[in-house]
Design a protein around this motif. Structure first.
Motif, PDB file in Angstrom:
ATOM      1  N   ASN A  18       0.815  -1.219   0.000  1.00  0.00           N
ATOM      2  CA  ASN A  18       0.000   0.000   0.000  1.00  0.00           C
ATOM      3  C   ASN A  18       0.850   1.271   0.000  1.00  0.00           C
ATOM      4  OD1 ASN A  18       0.990   0.023   2.588  1.00  0.00           O
ATOM      5  ND2 ASN A  18      -1.004   0.073   3.588  1.00  0.00           N
ATOM      6  N   GLY A  19       2.173   1.137  -0.054  1.00  0.00           N
ATOM      7  CA  GLY A  19       3.062   2.286  -0.114  1.00  0.00           C
ATOM      8  C   GLY A  19       3.696   2.672   1.208  1.00  0.00           C
ATOM      9  N   ASP A  20       3.212   2.120   2.310  1.00  0.00           N
ATOM     10  CA  ASP A  20       3.815   2.412   3.609  1.00  0.00           C
ATOM     11  C   ASP A  20       5.241   1.879   3.646  1.00  0.00           C
ATOM     12  OD1 ASP A  20       1.444   3.504   4.415  1.00  0.00           O
ATOM     13  OD2 ASP A  20       0.831   1.797   5.647  1.00  0.00           O
ATOM     14  N   VAL A  21       6.120   2.604   4.321  1.00  0.00           N
ATOM     15  CA  VAL A  21       7.513   2.181   4.464  1.00  0.00           C
ATOM     16  C   VAL A  21       7.798   1.965   5.948  1.00  0.00           C
ATOM     17  CG1 VAL A  21       9.914   2.819   4.087  1.00  0.00           C
ATOM     18  CG2 VAL A  21       8.197   3.437   2.398  1.00  0.00           C
ATOM     19  N   VAL A  22       8.360   0.802   6.264  1.00  0.00           N
ATOM     20  CA  VAL A  22       8.661   0.428   7.638  1.00  0.00           C
ATOM     21  C   VAL A  22      10.154   0.152   7.740  1.00  0.00           C
ATOM     22  CG1 VAL A  22       8.179  -1.248   9.456  1.00  0.00           C
ATOM     23  CG2 VAL A  22       6.387  -0.630   7.850  1.00  0.00           C
ATOM     24  N   GLU A  23      10.788   0.665   8.782  1.00  0.00           N
ATOM     25  CA  GLU A  23      12.200   0.360   9.018  1.00  0.00           C
ATOM     26  C   GLU A  23      12.302  -0.930   9.816  1.00  0.00           C
ATOM     27  OE1 GLU A  23      14.242   3.529  10.948  1.00  0.00           O
ATOM     28  OE2 GLU A  23      14.503   4.647   9.094  1.00  0.00           O
ATOM     29  N   ASP A  38       5.825  -7.873  -2.681  1.00  0.00           N
ATOM     30  CA  ASP A  38       4.695  -8.174  -3.560  1.00  0.00           C
ATOM     31  C   ASP A  38       3.481  -8.575  -2.729  1.00  0.00           C
ATOM     32  OD1 ASP A  38       6.156  -7.752  -5.866  1.00  0.00           O
ATOM     33  OD2 ASP A  38       6.786  -9.842  -6.004  1.00  0.00           O
ATOM     34  N   ILE A  39       3.738  -9.282  -1.638  1.00  0.00           N
ATOM     35  CA  ILE A  39       2.676  -9.746  -0.746  1.00  0.00           C
ATOM     36  C   ILE A  39       3.100  -9.406   0.675  1.00  0.00           C
ATOM     37  CG2 ILE A  39       1.441 -11.755   0.117  1.00  0.00           C
ATOM     38  CD1 ILE A  39       1.975 -13.097  -2.559  1.00  0.00           C
ATOM     39  N   ASP A  40       2.205  -8.796   1.430  1.00  0.00           N
ATOM     40  CA  ASP A  40       2.490  -8.482   2.827  1.00  0.00           C
ATOM     41  C   ASP A  40       1.260  -8.806   3.670  1.00  0.00           C
ATOM     42  OD1 ASP A  40       0.689  -6.314   2.731  1.00  0.00           O
ATOM     43  OD2 ASP A  40       2.245  -4.910   2.210  1.00  0.00           O
ATOM     44  N   PRO A  41       1.337  -8.657   4.979  1.00  0.00           N
ATOM     45  CA  PRO A  41       0.203  -9.025   5.837  1.00  0.00           C
ATOM     46  C   PRO A  41      -1.095  -8.285   5.534  1.00  0.00           C
ATOM     47  CG  PRO A  41       2.174  -8.802   7.153  1.00  0.00           C
ATOM     48  CD  PRO A  41       2.518  -8.335   5.774  1.00  0.00           C
ATOM     49  N   THR A  42      -1.047  -7.156   4.849  1.00  0.00           N
ATOM     50  CA  THR A  42      -2.287  -6.436   4.552  1.00  0.00           C
ATOM     51  C   THR A  42      -3.058  -7.053   3.388  1.00  0.00           C
ATOM     52  OG1 THR A  42      -1.180  -4.872   3.068  1.00  0.00           O
ATOM     53  CG2 THR A  42      -1.340  -4.255   5.397  1.00  0.00           C
ATOM     54  N   VAL A  43      -2.409  -7.880   2.562  1.00  0.00           N
ATOM     55  CA  VAL A  43      -3.091  -8.480   1.413  1.00  0.00           C
ATOM     56  C   VAL A  43      -3.014 -10.005   1.383  1.00  0.00           C
ATOM     57  CG1 VAL A  43      -2.788  -6.457  -0.046  1.00  0.00           C
ATOM     58  CG2 VAL A  43      -1.055  -8.231  -0.076  1.00  0.00           C
ATOM     59  N   TRP A  47      -3.813 -13.659   6.605  1.00  0.00           N
ATOM     60  CA  TRP A  47      -4.118 -12.617   7.584  1.00  0.00           C
ATOM     61  C   TRP A  47      -5.409 -11.872   7.280  1.00  0.00           C
ATOM     62  CZ3 TRP A  47       1.078 -13.226   6.092  1.00  0.00           C
ATOM     63  CH2 TRP A  47       1.912 -13.674   7.105  1.00  0.00           C
ATOM     64  N   THR A  48      -5.917 -11.992   6.064  1.00  0.00           N
ATOM     65  CA  THR A  48      -7.123 -11.247   5.702  1.00  0.00           C
ATOM     66  C   THR A  48      -8.367 -12.117   5.698  1.00  0.00           C
ATOM     67  OG1 THR A  48      -6.766 -11.643   3.344  1.00  0.00           O
ATOM     68  CG2 THR A  48      -5.834  -9.618   4.282  1.00  0.00           C
ATOM     69  N   GLY A  49      -8.235 -13.384   5.998  1.00  0.00           N
ATOM     70  CA  GLY A  49      -9.390 -14.263   6.037  1.00  0.00           C
ATOM     71  C   GLY A  49      -9.656 -14.979   4.729  1.00  0.00           C
ATOM     72  N   GLY A  50      -8.773 -14.872   3.777  1.00  0.00           N
ATOM     73  CA  GLY A  50      -8.895 -15.622   2.537  1.00  0.00           C
ATOM     74  C   GLY A  50      -9.694 -14.946   1.447  1.00  0.00           C
ATOM     75  N   GLY A  51     -10.187 -13.747   1.675  1.00  0.00           N
ATOM     76  CA  GLY A  51     -10.992 -13.070   0.667  1.00  0.00           C
ATOM     77  C   GLY A  51     -10.178 -12.458  -0.455  1.00  0.00           C
TER      78      GLY A  51
END
Length: 73
Positions: A18-23, A38-43, A47-51
Motif C-alpha cells: 500500500n506504499g507504507d515504508v517500515v524500518e 509483492d505480498i504483505d500481511p495487509t493483502v 491474515w485477511t481471512g482468505g478473501g
C-alpha cells in the motif's frame, strides 16, 4: 568464540504493497536499502481471512492451470 560467525544486522526500509515504508533490522541488502514486497500481511489471505486474491507474478499459477485445465482448476 569464532569471529564473523553471525551475519551483520542493519536497518533497511521495507515498502508494503500500500506504499507504507517500515524500518526493520535485517541481514538483507545493505544499510538503507529498500525491499519492496509483492505480498504483505495487509493483502495475504492468511491474515485477511482468505478473501483476497494473490497476484500471479511468476506465472506459476498459470502454468498449473494450463497443465491441469481438464480437471477444473
Amino acid at each position: 568464540m569464532k569471529k564473523d560467525l553471525h551475519p551483520e544486522y542493519h536497518v533497511i526500509n521495507v515498502k508494503m504493497t500500500n506504499g507504507d515504508v517500515v524500518e526493520m533490522r535485517s541481514i538483507w541488502g545493505a544499510e538503507g536499502d529498500t525491499l519492496a514486497l509483492d505480498i504483505d500481511p495487509t493483502v495475504h489471505p492468511a491474515w485477511t481471512g482468505g478473501g483476497a486474491r494473490l497476484l500471479d507474478t511468476g506465472g506459476r499459477v498459470s502454468k498449473f492451470k494450463k497443465k491441469y485445465e481438464g480437471l477444473g482448476f
